[in-house]
Design an enzyme around this catalytic site. Structure first.
Site, PDB file in Angstrom:
ATOM      1  CD  GLU A  90      75.535 -12.231  73.649  1.00  0.00           C
ATOM      2  OE1 GLU A  90      76.776 -12.243  73.754  1.00  0.00           O
ATOM      3  OE2 GLU A  90      74.884 -11.217  73.357  1.00  0.00           O
ATOM      4  CG  HIS A 120      73.078  -7.362  63.690  1.00  0.00           C
ATOM      5  ND1 HIS A 120      74.429  -7.291  63.509  1.00  0.00           N
ATOM      6  CD2 HIS A 120      72.851  -6.962  64.957  1.00  0.00           C
ATOM      7  CE1 HIS A 120      74.998  -6.835  64.618  1.00  0.00           C
ATOM      8  NE2 HIS A 120      74.061  -6.638  65.519  1.00  0.00           N
TER       9      HIS A 120
END
Lengths: 358, 461
Positions: free
Chosen positions: B194, B263
């Site tokens: 990322e 998450h």
């Protein structure tokens, strides 16, 4: 289940397909012929450029001492041959350059007006970033110089993006992404190596190894101190270059740029250099001896080295002195400019936050 | 010409220091790079290095002197061809002279100009949908994809990159079909990296492209937040408006279902706190499409927050060639007169449900979908407050330093006179999201809580 895409071919050949991959191929080419054969005109240009950086940075140091430059100010003194040797080999108006916060030298090597750089250092409205960026945050899209980035290592992945844009537009350009031996330990550098090799991006990664990451010597921070080897895991060929010799740097640039322009993917070049001053102006530099600095100055200085070479090859000492005098004048004018112009108007506080109105 | 050597500032904060030691004496030849003196700052002992060449003519401040102000002349250097002994020493004083070209500190006069903040563009409304326009029921997932595909057809510079966006057709199938139509040059699968690919996307935007960077979820964008904030958001300002960064960072945000704390987080308030960013968080399909197109077109960097639980819901989208919505404008989803419920993203659905329920109890609620979190549409919120005099914020996210907190501040600062009850926020509980089904349910905002809060501000509980 999605239907299968028409094309499953990735755009570039995977680096691991290349069984003839030779990490040393570029280094071998450099070893064969180490120094660029420069014309007299080119030699003089290199000399002028390096001297301009040296004198500019000395003056910036002075202005910092006088309180006219604030915050952080990272000087490039000692490293001049790297930026000058590499950037002189670029194709103007096509290739892009990006670096970290020690950026004054790269901008000067690009031919950007010393006045607007100095005025940025003093935080004046005439500065290249209107006084809003400062020493570490300067840009010139006109020259394809993309900064000037204050976060160590960020410029490497941003440089990967610039290279992606070159390839996307198929314009034949390359990106030159500079970073230091300190930034070389940031994770995103290797994330970028991976993608640059995987996608065959036109980029030359340049480690300016000035021996110290702020106050930490290379051997205290790096398990592999030979930075040019660090592309091995990504099958990126490395080059180790004497960054104190502008002609060797230029020669290395010729070899690396050719490789990249032929579509052979990224190159990792380590330029061994030395920073005479502290990491920034407020660094007392107690992590090394005065003798160490003095030794480099006396024996390896890039400007003295080139001067000696030029005199051996017929240049007159007086002519070189005259160049120095001219450059001192240019720098003095830049300093006067930067000291006398006004700070940005208060009305500029809220401008440029966003481009558009909503 | 003689050169005055002045007490240097050796750190960003130094105002005075001690001249600890002279390493050169009067009459010594000085070359650039020589260490002339040692100076003690509040932090360290620093070396004072010569920049000019000459002969040390006169020492003005003896070693051991404390409290020497920055800028004080400490020595005089005789230049080439000058006799050091001839130098006239200026009278030593604590006053610092301004010398032309050597730190004459001018140009720092107070600016008379006023600080003006940008005002929102007046009267920007959603495009009119012509009478007789048909509508197609479309999932939010497809609407987002349609928005991207239309812009990719329109502008060659637009491309998509991210994990599993191409061959896998999108981890949540938002990019489904894009590889087929646009090929691998414009739909790029990245490794799981990322920070690196956010940087590459941002750099590509600086280089003139229009990247759409997909994060599989915004939870993973925390690894890349440096590029979103330091590289993308600040560049235009730091460059004095010279270098733009038109990149869209998009992906699902907020709690999904039973995926646990790492998450499940709403990053809306994080990004909305950053000047230089546009933050969009749509709810329904038409807004998803219209705002996606606007996000791709704008010259500013955009964080586009989607919601996994909403991807599969279908809403009507007008069948128009080019449906682009204005950034920075809230939408009144339902008009009402008794209480305003402000929401965004998935909470808009809860607010609408709550409004239905409240209607059954005789309370007429107005529901506002913020749609854009930065710049926030204060005007629409305040106008509604002026009408209803009561306001509740529904937000799927933590309460502390939230969008709800910001709305409350706006109401206090600019809507105080209209308030008939304290502004109330309904958010998730202030805990990492638990896994156990019962605890997760307890932690998340739901419709009954919104109803309860609305009744409370109406003094009907």
């Amino acid at each position: 289940m999605a239907k299968a895409p028409k094309s499953r071919k990735s755009p570039a050949k995977s680096p691991s397909d290349d069984t003839d991959f030779a990490l040393h191929s570029l280094q071998d080419a450099l070893e064969k012929n180490k120094r660029f054969k420069a014309s007299d005109e080119q030699l003089q240009h290199f000399y002028e450029q390096m001297l301009l950086i040296r004198r500019f940075e000395e003056r910036a140091g002075q202005l910092y001492g006088l309180g006219l430059i604030g915050g952080f100010c990272h000087l490039y003194i000692g490293q001049e041959a790297v930026a000058v040797g590499l950037q002189s080999a670029l194709t103007e108006g096509l290739d892009s350059v990006i670096t970290g916060y020690r950026d004054h030298g790269h901008m000067l090597a690009y031919g950007i007006d010393p006045k607007v750089i100095m005025a940025e250092l003093t935080g004046r409205e005439a500065g290249i970033s209107k006084g809003k960026g400062g020493s570490m945050h300067m840009f010139s899209t006109e020259h394809k110089f993309y900064g000037g980035h204050g976060i160590v290592g960020a410029q490497v992945s941003l440089g990967g993006g610039l290279a992606l844009a070159h390839r996307y537009n198929d314009d034949g350009g390359l990106c030159l992404a500079y970073f230091g031996d300190g930034a070389a330990n940031q994770g995103q550098v290797y994330e970028t190596f991976n993608m640059a090799a995987l996608w065959n991006l036109p980029i030359v990664f340049v480690v300016e190894n000035n021996q110290y990451a702020m106050g930490t010597a290379v051997k205290r921070s790096s398990a592999e101190t030979e930075f040019y080897r660090r592309g091995t895991a990504f099958r990126i060929p490395g080059m180790k270059v004497n960054g104190m010799d502008v002609l060797e740097v230029r020669q290395a640039a010729e070899i690396a740029f050719k490789h990249v322009r032929e579509g052979k993917g990224p190159v990792l070049m380590e330029c061994e250099t030395y920073r005479y001053r502290g990491h920034s102006m407020s660094d007392p530099a107690k992590y090394r001896t005065r003798e160490e600095v003095q030794d480099i100055r006396e024996h390896k200085d890039p400007i003295e080295g080139l001067k000696k070479f030029m005199i051996e090859n017929g240049s007159k000492e007086d002519d070189l002195k005259a160049i120095d005098k001219d450059i001192r004048k240019v720098v003095s004018e830049a300093a006067d400019f930067a000291e006398n112009l006004p700070e940005p108007d208060a009305s500029e506080l809220y401008t440029d936050v966003l481009v558009e109105e909503y | 010409m003689a050169i005055e050597l002045k007490m240097p500032a050796l750190s960003p904060t130094m105002e005075e220091g001690t001249l600890a030691k002279w390493l050169k004496s009067e009459g010594d030849e000085i070359v650039a790079g020589d260490i002339i003196a040692e100076i003690e700052t509040d932090k360290a002992t620093m070396e004072f290095e010569a920049v000019d060449e000459g002969t040390l003519g006169k020492i003005m401040v003896e070693e051991g002197t404390e409290g020497v102000k920055v800028g004080t002349v400490i020595a005089i250097l005789a230049g080439e061809g000058e006799d050091a002994s001839d130098i006239e020493a200026p009278a030593a004083s604590g006053e610092v002279d301004d010398v032309q070209g050597e730190g004459k500190d001018v140009g720092r006069e107070e600016s008379e100009a006023e600080i003006t903040k940008p005002k929102p563009k007046a009267e920007v409304r959603d495009p009119d949908v012509p009478e007789g326009t048909s509508y197609t029921s479309t999932s939010v997932r497809e609407a987002l994809r349609d928005g991207m595909a239309e812009e990719m057809r329109r502008d060659e510079r637009v491309f998509v990159m991210g994990e599993e966006v191409a061959e896998y057709q999108g981890a949540y199938k938002v990019t489904q079909g894009l590889l087929d139509e646009f090929g691998p040059k414009r739909v790029i699968d990245t490794p799981i990296t990322e920070y690196g690919f956010a940087g590459i996307g941002t750099g590509a935007a600086m280089g003139g492209l229009r990247p759409i960077v997909e994060f599989m979820t915004f939870n993973f964008a925390m690894q890349a937040i440096d590029h979103i904030i330091n590289s993308a958001a600040k560049t235009n300002y730091m460059s004095g408006g010279q270098m733009r960064c038109p990149v869209v960072f998009r992906g699902p945000n907020g709690a999904a279902s039973r995926v646990g704390a790492q998450h499940s987080q709403n990053y809306g308030p994080w990004y909305a706190s950053v000047p230089g960013l546009i933050v969009i968080a749509p709810y329904d399909s038409a807004d998803a499409k219209g705002l996606m197109k606007a996000a791709i077109r704008t010259e500013d960097p955009v964080v586009f927050l989607e919601n996994e639980l909403v991807y599969g819901r279908s809403f009507d989208v007008p069948d128009m060639d080019d449906y682009v919505l204005p950034i920075g404008k809230a939408r009144i989803m339902r008009e009402g007169s008794d209480v305003t419920i402000v929401a965004y993203s998935i909470a808009v659905g809860l607010a609408l449900e709550a409004a239905e329920e409240l209607a059954g109890e005789g309370i007429d609620a107005e529901v506002i979908d913020l749609r854009t979190l930065r710049p926030l549409d204060r005007e629409t919120v305040l106008a509604s407050l002026a009408k209803t005099n009561r306001l509740v914020i529904a937000e799927e996210g933590w309460p502390t330093c939230s969008i709800a907190s910001e709305i409350i501040a706006i109401c206090m600062e600019d809507g105080f006179d209209h308030l008939d009850a304290p502004v109330t926020r309904v958010c998730d509980e202030d805990v990492p999201l638990p896994y156990a089904a019962n605890l997760e349910k307890l932690a998340l905002i739901d419709t009954p809580r919104v109803v309860k809060a609305a009744k409370k501000v109406c003094y009907r509980d």
